[in-house]
Each structure stands twice: as structure tokens, then as C-alpha cells.
Design a protein around this motif. Sequence first.
Motif, mmCIF file in Angstrom:
data_model
loop_
_atom_site.group_PDB
_atom_site.id
_atom_site.type_symbol
_atom_site.label_atom_id
_atom_site.label_comp_id
_atom_site.label_asym_id
_atom_site.label_seq_id
_atom_site.Cartn_x
_atom_site.Cartn_y
_atom_site.Cartn_z
ATOM 1 N N ARG A 35 0.832 -1.208 0.000
ATOM 2 C CA ARG A 35 0.000 0.000 0.000
ATOM 3 C C ARG A 35 0.868 1.260 0.000
ATOM 4 N N LEU A 38 2.260 1.764 -3.467
ATOM 5 C CA LEU A 38 1.236 2.269 -4.383
ATOM 6 C C LEU A 38 0.960 3.753 -4.154
ATOM 7 N N LYS A 39 1.050 4.201 -2.896
ATOM 8 C CA LYS A 39 0.833 5.619 -2.609
ATOM 9 C C LYS A 39 1.945 6.480 -3.196
ATOM 10 N N GLU A 43 1.593 8.188 -10.482
ATOM 11 C CA GLU A 43 0.208 8.320 -10.923
ATOM 12 C C GLU A 43 -0.713 8.765 -9.790
ATOM 13 N N GLN A 44 -0.307 8.541 -8.547
ATOM 14 C CA GLN A 44 -1.135 8.892 -7.402
ATOM 15 C C GLN A 44 -0.951 10.346 -6.978
ATOM 16 N N ASN A 45 0.174 10.935 -7.338
ATOM 17 C CA ASN A 45 0.484 12.311 -6.950
ATOM 18 C C ASN A 45 0.286 13.216 -8.165
ATOM 19 N N THR A 46 -0.690 14.126 -8.097
ATOM 20 C CA THR A 46 -1.007 14.962 -9.263
ATOM 21 C C THR A 46 0.137 15.901 -9.628
#
Length: 78
Positions: A35, A38-39, A43-46
Motif C-alpha cells: 500500500r 502504491l501511494k 500516478e497517485q500524486n497529481t
Amino acid sequence: MSSGRRVAAGLLAVGALGAGLLMWSTVAPGPERKREILKELPEQNTLRMEESRRRNALVMQVLKDAAETEDNITWGPK
């Protein structure tokens, strides 16, 4: 004699496969670590994603410019 060698080779191969799977499961990250990984993906951070898009656009522009010219742009301006 030949069948004994085949059995021994087969057991050795199965043992090596089992040892490899055991080592893989030992070093593989757990659910919490997965997890966290993945964070941290871009792709998770704009903000990171926008920087990546901007950088890719600049690289594509340089490649386009290089394709349109006959000069060797790797040596820099003349």
C-alpha cells in the motif's frame, strides 16, 4: 541406473524450485508495504504526474526538432 538419476534430478529440480519460492516469499513486501509503494507511485500524486507530463512534452519537442533538421544537434549550437 538411468531412472534413478532421472528421479534424483527431478527431486533436485523440485527442491530448487521450492527453495526459490521460499526465498521469493521471504523478500516480497507485505500488504502494508504494498500500500505504501502504491501511494508513492507518480500516478497517485497529481503534482508529480504534471511534472512528468511536462518533461515528456519537452523531450518530445526536442525529438521533433531533431527529426526536422539535418544538423547534428548532439554537439550543441555552432
